[in-house]
Design an enzyme around this catalytic site. Structure first.
Site, mmCIF file in Angstrom:
data_model
loop_
_atom_site.group_PDB
_atom_site.id
_atom_site.type_symbol
_atom_site.label_atom_id
_atom_site.label_comp_id
_atom_site.label_asym_id
_atom_site.label_seq_id
_atom_site.Cartn_x
_atom_site.Cartn_y
_atom_site.Cartn_z
ATOM 1 N N ASN A 205 35.481 38.377 30.385
ATOM 2 C CA ASN A 205 36.652 38.660 29.379
ATOM 3 C C ASN A 205 37.440 37.478 29.272
ATOM 4 O O ASN A 205 38.162 37.217 28.195
ATOM 5 C CB ASN A 205 37.444 39.804 29.895
ATOM 6 C CG ASN A 205 37.814 39.794 31.564
ATOM 7 O OD1 ASN A 205 37.240 39.037 32.309
ATOM 8 N ND2 ASN A 205 38.889 40.390 31.812
ATOM 9 N N LYS B 244 28.936 30.140 38.208
ATOM 10 C CA LYS B 244 27.906 30.893 37.561
ATOM 11 C C LYS B 244 28.708 31.907 36.416
ATOM 12 O O LYS B 244 29.410 32.838 37.066
ATOM 13 C CB LYS B 244 27.264 31.959 38.532
ATOM 14 C CG LYS B 244 25.952 32.919 38.010
ATOM 15 C CD LYS B 244 26.297 33.844 37.031
ATOM 16 C CE LYS B 244 25.225 34.600 36.637
ATOM 17 N NZ LYS B 244 25.502 35.444 35.515
ATOM 18 N N PRO B 245 28.777 31.505 35.453
ATOM 19 C CA PRO B 245 29.355 32.403 34.255
ATOM 20 C C PRO B 245 28.750 33.577 33.894
ATOM 21 O O PRO B 245 27.518 33.921 34.233
ATOM 22 C CB PRO B 245 29.554 31.325 33.169
ATOM 23 C CG PRO B 245 28.364 30.640 33.113
ATOM 24 C CD PRO B 245 28.186 30.128 34.699
ATOM 25 N N ALA B 246 29.398 34.383 33.521
ATOM 26 C CA ALA B 246 28.846 35.881 33.013
ATOM 27 C C ALA B 246 27.766 35.671 31.931
ATOM 28 O O ALA B 246 27.809 34.722 31.107
ATOM 29 C CB ALA B 246 29.991 36.729 32.575
ATOM 30 N N GLU C 207 39.280 38.415 43.130
ATOM 31 C CA GLU C 207 40.286 38.821 42.234
ATOM 32 C C GLU C 207 39.449 40.038 41.399
ATOM 33 O O GLU C 207 38.569 39.661 40.679
ATOM 34 C CB GLU C 207 40.725 38.096 41.092
ATOM 35 C CG GLU C 207 42.056 38.343 40.149
ATOM 36 C CD GLU C 207 41.603 38.927 38.804
ATOM 37 O OE1 GLU C 207 41.642 40.133 38.879
ATOM 38 O OE2 GLU C 207 41.551 38.329 38.003
ATOM 39 N N CYS D 68 41.961 42.695 33.300
ATOM 40 C CA CYS D 68 42.109 43.095 34.810
ATOM 41 C C CYS D 68 43.718 43.663 34.808
ATOM 42 O O CYS D 68 43.937 44.375 35.874
ATOM 43 C CB CYS D 68 41.764 42.333 35.672
ATOM 44 S SG CYS D 68 42.330 40.769 35.735
ATOM 45 N N GLU E 261 39.811 52.060 36.050
ATOM 46 C CA GLU E 261 40.034 51.021 35.159
ATOM 47 C C GLU E 261 39.460 51.534 33.744
ATOM 48 O O GLU E 261 38.054 51.608 33.572
ATOM 49 C CB GLU E 261 39.668 49.804 35.569
ATOM 50 C CG GLU E 261 40.238 48.512 34.860
ATOM 51 C CD GLU E 261 39.972 47.316 35.656
ATOM 52 O OE1 GLU E 261 40.663 46.168 35.483
ATOM 53 O OE2 GLU E 261 39.182 47.220 36.437
#
Length: 482
Positions: free
Chosen positions: A156, A179-181, A254, A288, A385
């Site tokens: 996000n 490690k990116p999404a 987080e 978030c 959420e």
């Protein structure tokens, strides 16, 4: 000046080299606004991760032992490189993630601010001399880089989430394996390209794409990775915390949020509505810290809803690169179905749709910005959420009731409240069980302040002077015979 295509790296970055996966396999990356495949990235796994950790471990002594101002100078250059290429990096972010270009520009800018902030904070990573209880002794407390850091970031905010992890790590001398999404890898890989461009040594920055389970598993298994920082779901965060026990790693997490947004009778309603719009609909509700539950005191409930519906209806939905677009698509169809599931649950339990409430006529993963009234604690989004453009409005009567409803969750990341009563503001600071509280503000993230939650929303802080501490170890030295 380079365009966004030139920053689209279709390789992982390990030990100063751009590599493919050992298997030769790749993963498609799709533009959620159009459904077009933008390109591919390597499907890396445990073997490539081990080599990245090898490279980072080898780079540690050089990076940690570098002169402080030399390290700070590299971060200044990294800041300037980000801002020099802000427009291109923002467009790259928009095409892979979907958010409006104006929001993407802001994300690149705050990422650069994190880099500059932690470059300066590293100069203030001070120890102390403590008075000794025994004559002839000196007690020294010193700070040192924790070691190799593993980083796992979400889709996000694919650039700024990495910025606020990578910047403090590099500032104090910790090499990183990031490690990116999988949905948004290009913004993460761009950081590797920027680090290479400004002159970070081989192994200081490593970025891998591929299987989250395999890459994270290799990080958690390797003793040389002394800290892991993760932004994502509470469920995954708990699993990483469990895995960290085997090698006793330092972790910062987080995790999920369920942010309440309280509007009291004495609030400036126009400002409260503007704050709700920013907090709820930024990034199409996919943050978030988004307002997940809007609680409005009975005396202003109807007037607030009327103003919120008017503003919500006026939002322009479309491809984030089009002029004036304020709402992009959701990241994928799974996200759309999650919003629909929560919406249908609420309607079945008595909520009413004040505006929106359906998939958008644009098709794909676009969804209408939606306001629901008559929300109650029995509805699923009271505990879960939403992560979408769905704004449920609850009614409350008294201050104590509002605070109790706001705290009725296992999460404790961000919260918001609008009031003109200074005493109430201090009572909210005391009473709201959240790591971050916005009083008369719906947008509170800033590099100068610690970002992080309490309860099941996580451990540790990112940003502020506190954000550096998670990348440092403290040593005590006793010198006798002075």
């Amino acid at each position: 000046m380079a365009d966004w295509q030139s920053w689209k790296k279709e390789a992982a970055y390990v030990g100063g080299a751009w590599i493919g996966a050992d298997s030769g396999k790749t993963i498609d990356v799709t533009n959620p606004a159009t459904g077009d495949v933008l390109g591919t990235v390597p499907a890396c796994g445990a073997a490539e991760t081990k080599r990245a950790i090898d490279a980072a471990a080898e780079a540690f002594d050089g990076l940690a032992g570098m002169g402080l101002m030399d390290r700070v100078g590299l971060l200044w250059k990294l800041h300037d490189a980000l801002m020099d290429n802000q427009a291109a990096l923002a467009e790259l972010l928009t095409v892979e993630m979907g958010k409006p270009l104006a929001e993407a520009m802001g994300e690149i800018a705050i990422g650069a601010q994190y880099v500059r902030w932690f470059a300066e904070e590293a100069r203030r990573a001070k120890g102390e001399i403590v008075p000794a209880g025994v004559n002839g002794r000196r007690i020294l407390v010193t700070k040192h880089p924790v070691g190799v850091v593993g980083m796992i970031t979400p889709w996000n905010f694919p650039s700024s989430m990495l910025a606020r992890k990578l910047a403090p790590a590099l500032a104090v001398g910790c090499p990183v394996v990031a490690k990116p999404a999988t949905a948004t890898p290009y913004s993460g890989l761009a950081w590797a390209a920027l680090a290479e461009e400004v002159g970070f040594a081989s192994g200081a920055v490593n970025v891998l794409t591929g299987s989250a389970r395999d890459i994270a598993g290799a990080m958690m298994d390797d003793f040389r990775v002394r800290k892991v920082t993760f932004t994502g779901s509470t469920e995954v965060g708990k699993e990483l915390i469990r895995q960290s026990a085997d090698t006793v790693k330092k972790v910062s997490m987080e995790l999920g949020g369920n942010a309440p947004f309280l509007v009291f009778d004495d609030a400036d309603l126009d400002k409260a509505v503007e704050g709700a719009m920013v907090s709820k609909y930024r990034n199409s509700g996919q943050t978030c810290v988004c307002a997940n539950r809007i609680y409005v005191q009975a005396g202003v409930h109807d007037a607030f809803v009327e103003k919120l519906v008017e503003k919500t209806r006026a939002l322009k939905v479309g491809d984030g690169r089009e002029d004036g677009v304020e709402q992009g698509p959701l990241i994928d169809m799974d996200a759309v179905e999650k919003v629909e599931e929560l919406l249908n649950d609420a309607k079945a339990k008595g909520a009413e749709v004040a505006c929106g409430g359906a998939r958008h006529s644009n098709g794909g993963s676009f969804f209408e910005p939606t306001v629901l009234t008559g929300a109650t604690p029995e509805m699923a989004f009271a505990k879960e959420e939403i992560f979408g453009p769905l704004a449920p409005v609850f009614r409350f009567e008294t201050e104590d009731e509002g605070i109790a409803m706001a705290n009725d969750t296992v999460f404790g990341l961000a919260s918001y409240a609008y009031t003109s009563d200074l005493g109430r503001a201090f009572r909210l600071n005391q009473g709201l069980a959240y790591g971050m509280i916005g009083i008369n503000s719906g947008l509170i993230t800033t590099v100068e302040a610690p970002f992080g939650g309490v309860k099941e929303s996580g451990l540790g802080k990112e940003g502020g002077s506190q954000g550096l501490e998670d990348y440092l170890e403290t040593k005590y030295v006793c010198i006798d015979g002075i």
